[in-house]
Design a protein around this motif. Structure first.
Motif, PDB file in Angstrom:
ATOM      1  N   ALA A   1     -15.883 -16.940 -18.559  1.00 54.99           N
ATOM      2  CA  ALA A   1     -14.587 -17.189 -17.920  1.00 54.99           C
ATOM      3  C   ALA A   1     -13.605 -16.064 -18.199  1.00 54.99           C
ATOM      4  CB  ALA A   1     -14.022 -18.523 -18.413  1.00 54.99           C
ATOM      5  N   THR A   2     -13.627 -15.534 -19.424  1.00 59.60           N
ATOM      6  CA  THR A   2     -12.698 -14.459 -19.768  1.00 59.60           C
ATOM      7  C   THR A   2     -13.057 -13.172 -19.036  1.00 59.60           C
ATOM      8  OG1 THR A   2     -12.429 -15.471 -21.950  1.00 59.60           O
ATOM      9  CG2 THR A   2     -11.620 -13.231 -21.679  1.00 59.60           C
ATOM     10  N   PHE A   3     -14.347 -12.852 -18.962  1.00 56.37           N
ATOM     11  CA  PHE A   3     -14.760 -11.689 -18.181  1.00 56.37           C
ATOM     12  C   PHE A   3     -14.422 -11.886 -16.702  1.00 56.37           C
ATOM     13  CE2 PHE A   3     -17.883  -9.976 -21.449  1.00 56.37           C
ATOM     14  CZ  PHE A   3     -17.292  -8.736 -21.519  1.00 56.37           C
ATOM     15  N   GLY A   4     -14.572 -13.128 -16.201  1.00 56.43           N
ATOM     16  CA  GLY A   4     -14.228 -13.405 -14.814  1.00 56.43           C
ATOM     17  C   GLY A   4     -12.748 -13.202 -14.539  1.00 56.43           C
ATOM     18  N   THR A   5     -11.905 -13.593 -15.495  1.00 57.39           N
ATOM     19  CA  THR A   5     -10.468 -13.369 -15.355  1.00 57.39           C
ATOM     20  C   THR A   5     -10.149 -11.881 -15.357  1.00 57.39           C
ATOM     21  OG1 THR A   5     -10.053 -15.472 -16.503  1.00 57.39           O
ATOM     22  CG2 THR A   5      -8.212 -13.920 -16.331  1.00 57.39           C
ATOM     23  N   ALA A   6     -10.820 -11.130 -16.230  1.00 57.05           N
ATOM     24  CA  ALA A   6     -10.625  -9.677 -16.255  1.00 57.05           C
ATOM     25  C   ALA A   6     -11.045  -9.048 -14.935  1.00 57.05           C
ATOM     26  CB  ALA A   6     -11.420  -9.065 -17.407  1.00 57.05           C
ATOM     27  N   ALA A   7     -12.149  -9.518 -14.376  1.00 57.13           N
ATOM     28  CA  ALA A   7     -12.592  -9.006 -13.082  1.00 57.13           C
ATOM     29  C   ALA A   7     -11.577  -9.334 -11.993  1.00 57.13           C
ATOM     30  CB  ALA A   7     -13.957  -9.583 -12.727  1.00 57.13           C
ATOM     31  N   GLY A   8     -11.019 -10.550 -12.038  1.00 54.31           N
ATOM     32  CA  GLY A   8      -9.997 -10.920 -11.062  1.00 54.31           C
ATOM     33  C   GLY A   8      -8.772 -10.036 -11.144  1.00 54.31           C
ATOM     34  N   ALA A   9      -8.366  -9.698 -12.384  1.00 51.80           N
ATOM     35  CA  ALA A   9      -7.243  -8.782 -12.559  1.00 51.80           C
ATOM     36  C   ALA A   9      -7.567  -7.406 -11.984  1.00 51.80           C
ATOM     37  CB  ALA A   9      -6.888  -8.674 -14.038  1.00 51.80           C
ATOM     38  N   GLY A  10      -8.804  -6.973 -12.179  1.00 54.01           N
ATOM     39  CA  GLY A  10      -9.226  -5.687 -11.636  1.00 54.01           C
ATOM     40  C   GLY A  10      -9.229  -5.676 -10.116  1.00 54.01           C
ATOM     41  N   PHE A  11      -9.679  -6.762  -9.502  1.00 56.55           N
ATOM     42  CA  PHE A  11      -9.690  -6.821  -8.042  1.00 56.55           C
ATOM     43  C   PHE A  11      -8.271  -6.903  -7.480  1.00 56.55           C
ATOM     44  CE2 PHE A  11     -14.171  -8.449  -8.496  1.00 56.55           C
ATOM     45  CZ  PHE A  11     -14.757  -7.345  -7.917  1.00 56.55           C
ATOM     46  N   ALA A  12      -7.358  -7.555  -8.209  1.00 56.48           N
ATOM     47  CA  ALA A  12      -5.962  -7.589  -7.777  1.00 56.48           C
ATOM     48  C   ALA A  12      -5.365  -6.181  -7.788  1.00 56.48           C
ATOM     49  CB  ALA A  12      -5.154  -8.516  -8.687  1.00 56.48           C
ATOM     50  N   LEU A  13      -5.670  -5.419  -8.845  1.00 53.74           N
ATOM     51  CA  LEU A  13      -5.210  -4.024  -8.898  1.00 53.74           C
ATOM     52  C   LEU A  13      -5.846  -3.203  -7.782  1.00 53.74           C
ATOM     53  CD1 LEU A  13      -3.757  -1.663 -10.257  1.00 53.74           C
ATOM     54  CD2 LEU A  13      -5.720  -1.454 -11.797  1.00 53.74           C
ATOM     55  N   THR A  14      -7.120  -3.444  -7.514  1.00 48.88           N
ATOM     56  CA  THR A  14      -7.807  -2.739  -6.430  1.00 48.88           C
ATOM     57  C   THR A  14      -7.117  -2.987  -5.095  1.00 48.88           C
ATOM     58  OG1 THR A  14      -9.917  -2.965  -7.607  1.00 48.88           O
ATOM     59  CG2 THR A  14     -10.023  -2.423  -5.267  1.00 48.88           C
ATOM     60  N   ALA A  15      -6.698  -4.226  -4.863  1.00 54.09           N
ATOM     61  CA  ALA A  15      -6.014  -4.561  -3.611  1.00 54.09           C
ATOM     62  C   ALA A  15      -4.687  -3.827  -3.489  1.00 54.09           C
ATOM     63  CB  ALA A  15      -5.793  -6.072  -3.534  1.00 54.09           C
ATOM     64  N   ALA A  16      -3.954  -3.725  -4.614  1.00 54.79           N
ATOM     65  CA  ALA A  16      -2.677  -3.018  -4.588  1.00 54.79           C
ATOM     66  C   ALA A  16      -2.880  -1.540  -4.275  1.00 54.79           C
ATOM     67  CB  ALA A  16      -1.967  -3.188  -5.931  1.00 54.79           C
ATOM     68  N   LEU A  17      -3.890  -0.940  -4.898  1.00 54.48           N
ATOM     69  CA  LEU A  17      -4.174   0.476  -4.636  1.00 54.48           C
ATOM     70  C   LEU A  17      -4.699   0.681  -3.218  1.00 54.48           C
ATOM     71  CD1 LEU A  17      -5.795   1.335  -8.083  1.00 54.48           C
ATOM     72  CD2 LEU A  17      -3.560   2.094  -7.245  1.00 54.48           C
ATOM     73  N   MET A  18      -5.421  -0.306  -2.700  1.00 57.07           N
ATOM     74  CA  MET A  18      -5.882  -0.222  -1.315  1.00 57.07           C
ATOM     75  C   MET A  18      -4.695  -0.231  -0.355  1.00 57.07           C
ATOM     76  SD  MET A  18      -8.471  -2.806   0.714  1.00 57.07           S
ATOM     77  CE  MET A  18      -9.745  -2.614  -0.536  1.00 57.07           C
ATOM     78  N   LYS A  19      -3.685  -1.023  -0.689  1.00 62.43           N
ATOM     79  CA  LYS A  19      -2.481  -1.065   0.144  1.00 62.43           C
ATOM     80  C   LYS A  19      -1.827   0.312   0.186  1.00 62.43           C
ATOM     81  CE  LYS A  19       1.669  -3.941   0.681  1.00 62.43           C
ATOM     82  NZ  LYS A  19       1.258  -4.695   1.890  1.00 62.43           N
ATOM     83  N   GLU A  20      -1.761   0.973  -0.969  1.00 58.97           N
ATOM     84  CA  GLU A  20      -1.207   2.319  -1.022  1.00 58.97           C
ATOM     85  C   GLU A  20      -2.050   3.296  -0.198  1.00 58.97           C
ATOM     86  OE1 GLU A  20       1.415   4.036  -2.608  1.00 58.97           O
ATOM     87  OE2 GLU A  20       2.306   2.047  -2.756  1.00 58.97           O
ATOM     88  N   ALA A  21      -3.374   3.196  -0.331  1.00 55.29           N
ATOM     89  CA  ALA A  21      -4.263   4.108   0.397  1.00 55.29           C
ATOM     90  C   ALA A  21      -4.141   3.900   1.908  1.00 55.29           C
ATOM     91  CB  ALA A  21      -5.704   3.911  -0.062  1.00 55.29           C
ATOM     92  N   MET A  22      -4.030   2.639   2.351  1.00 58.32           N
ATOM     93  CA  MET A  22      -3.897   2.370   3.780  1.00 58.32           C
ATOM     94  C   MET A  22      -2.552   2.844   4.319  1.00 58.32           C
ATOM     95  SD  MET A  22      -6.761   1.218   4.763  1.00 58.32           S
ATOM     96  CE  MET A  22      -7.418   2.386   3.548  1.00 58.32           C
ATOM     97  N   ASP A  23      -1.523   2.821   3.472  1.00 61.58           N
ATOM     98  CA  ASP A  23      -0.234   3.363   3.901  1.00 61.58           C
ATOM     99  C   ASP A  23      -0.340   4.872   4.104  1.00 61.58           C
ATOM    100  OD1 ASP A  23       2.777   2.898   4.216  1.00 61.58           O
ATOM    101  OD2 ASP A  23       2.715   4.500   2.722  1.00 61.58           O
ATOM    102  N   GLU A  24      -1.084   5.538   3.219  1.00 63.57           N
ATOM    103  CA  GLU A  24      -1.318   6.977   3.394  1.00 63.57           C
ATOM    104  C   GLU A  24      -2.082   7.242   4.685  1.00 63.57           C
ATOM    105  OE1 GLU A  24      -0.461   9.650   1.810  1.00 63.57           O
ATOM    106  OE2 GLU A  24       0.606   8.761   0.125  1.00 63.57           O
ATOM    107  N   LEU A  25      -3.050   6.385   4.998  1.00 62.23           N
ATOM    108  CA  LEU A  25      -3.823   6.550   6.234  1.00 62.23           C
ATOM    109  C   LEU A  25      -2.940   6.428   7.458  1.00 62.23           C
ATOM    110  CD1 LEU A  25      -6.553   6.771   7.733  1.00 62.23           C
ATOM    111  CD2 LEU A  25      -6.756   4.282   7.509  1.00 62.23           C
ATOM    112  N   SER A  26      -2.040   5.440   7.456  1.00 62.51           N
ATOM    113  CA  SER A  26      -1.187   5.216   8.628  1.00 62.51           C
ATOM    114  C   SER A  26      -0.113   6.294   8.783  1.00 62.51           C
ATOM    115  CB  SER A  26      -0.530   3.837   8.537  1.00 62.51           C
ATOM    116  OG  SER A  26       0.316   3.764   7.405  1.00 62.51           O
ATOM    117  N   SER A  27       0.325   6.873   7.662  1.00 63.95           N
ATOM    118  CA  SER A  27       1.410   7.852   7.737  1.00 63.95           C
ATOM    119  C   SER A  27       0.925   9.295   7.797  1.00 63.95           C
ATOM    120  CB  SER A  27       2.341   7.694   6.537  1.00 63.95           C
ATOM    121  OG  SER A  27       1.649   7.928   5.319  1.00 63.95           O
ATOM    122  N   ALA A  28      -0.220   9.589   7.159  1.00 67.40           N
ATOM    123  CA  ALA A  28      -0.681  10.980   7.086  1.00 67.40           C
ATOM    124  C   ALA A  28      -2.059  11.200   7.677  1.00 67.40           C
ATOM    125  CB  ALA A  28      -0.665  11.458   5.630  1.00 67.40           C
TER     126      ALA A  28
END
Length: 201
Positions: free
Chosen positions: A64-91
């Protein structure tokens, strides 16, 4: 069977209810560099603490603790994906590949998958699945509100959001217990000794 159907319908209904209750809206496509770096640092610190805690546990708590850590990692991945997609749309494509956020997203995704494999290796799916099912969207929502300026409904709607989250957790447990996943009633192939399947971490 009924258990599998309850899991599927419960998760879907819980997710729909959360979205209706929270009514997420607004927000920015990207944020300033300082906010992104602070988000990365905070997420990395949380993940590191969870990994250290998990390594001191055994069985279901470890999973369960490793699963929570993985969930935190995927949440960070989503935030960075949002940044990357903004770069795609603007540049454009060239700008996206020249941006650090794309490669940070890829690194975060790989680390998250590694942590998820540790969760599955450490214990049962019943222990690991609810942890990632809840931690990923909850932390993603917090990042969206605090970093990207998104809005969710509070007040009396919080009660429905909590109940819906509990429904998702309970349904994910039932789905993990279904014979299609747990293998109950199905003749299993011989498994090697536990000693030959050490945790990845």
């Amino acid at each position: 069977g009924r258990r599998a159907w309850f899991g599927v319908v419960g998760i879907s209904a819980g997710l729909a209810a959360v979205l209706v209750a929270a009514a997420p809206r607004g927000g920015r496509g990207s944020t300033n560099l300082a906010s992104v770096l602070l988000t990365v640092a905070a997420s990395a610190g949380l993940i590191a603490c969870l990994v250290v805690l998990a390594l001191r546990m055994e069985g279901s708590p470890r999973a369960a603790t490793f699963g929570t850590a993985a969930g935190a990692g995927f949440a960070l991945t989503a935030a960075l994906m949002k940044e990357a997609m903004d770069e795609l749309s603007s540049a454009g494509v060239g700008g996206m590949f020249a941006s650090w956020s794309l490669y940070a997203m890829m690194a975060a995704g790989v680390v998250s998958l590694f942590l998820w494999q540790n969760a599955l290796q450490a214990g049962t799916l019943i222990a690991a699945q609810p942890a990632i099912t809840l931690s990923d969207p909850i932390l993603s929502t917090l990042i969206g509100v605090m970093v990207f300026g998104e809005h969710v409904r509070l007040g009396g709607w919080i009660a429905l959001e909590v109940v819906s989250a509990l429904l998702i957790a309970g349904a994910s447990v039932e789905l993990a217990r279904s014979p299609l996943i747990s293998g109950s009633g199905v003749e299993a192939a011989p498994q090697p000794d536990r000693e030959t399947q050490p945790d990845l971490l």
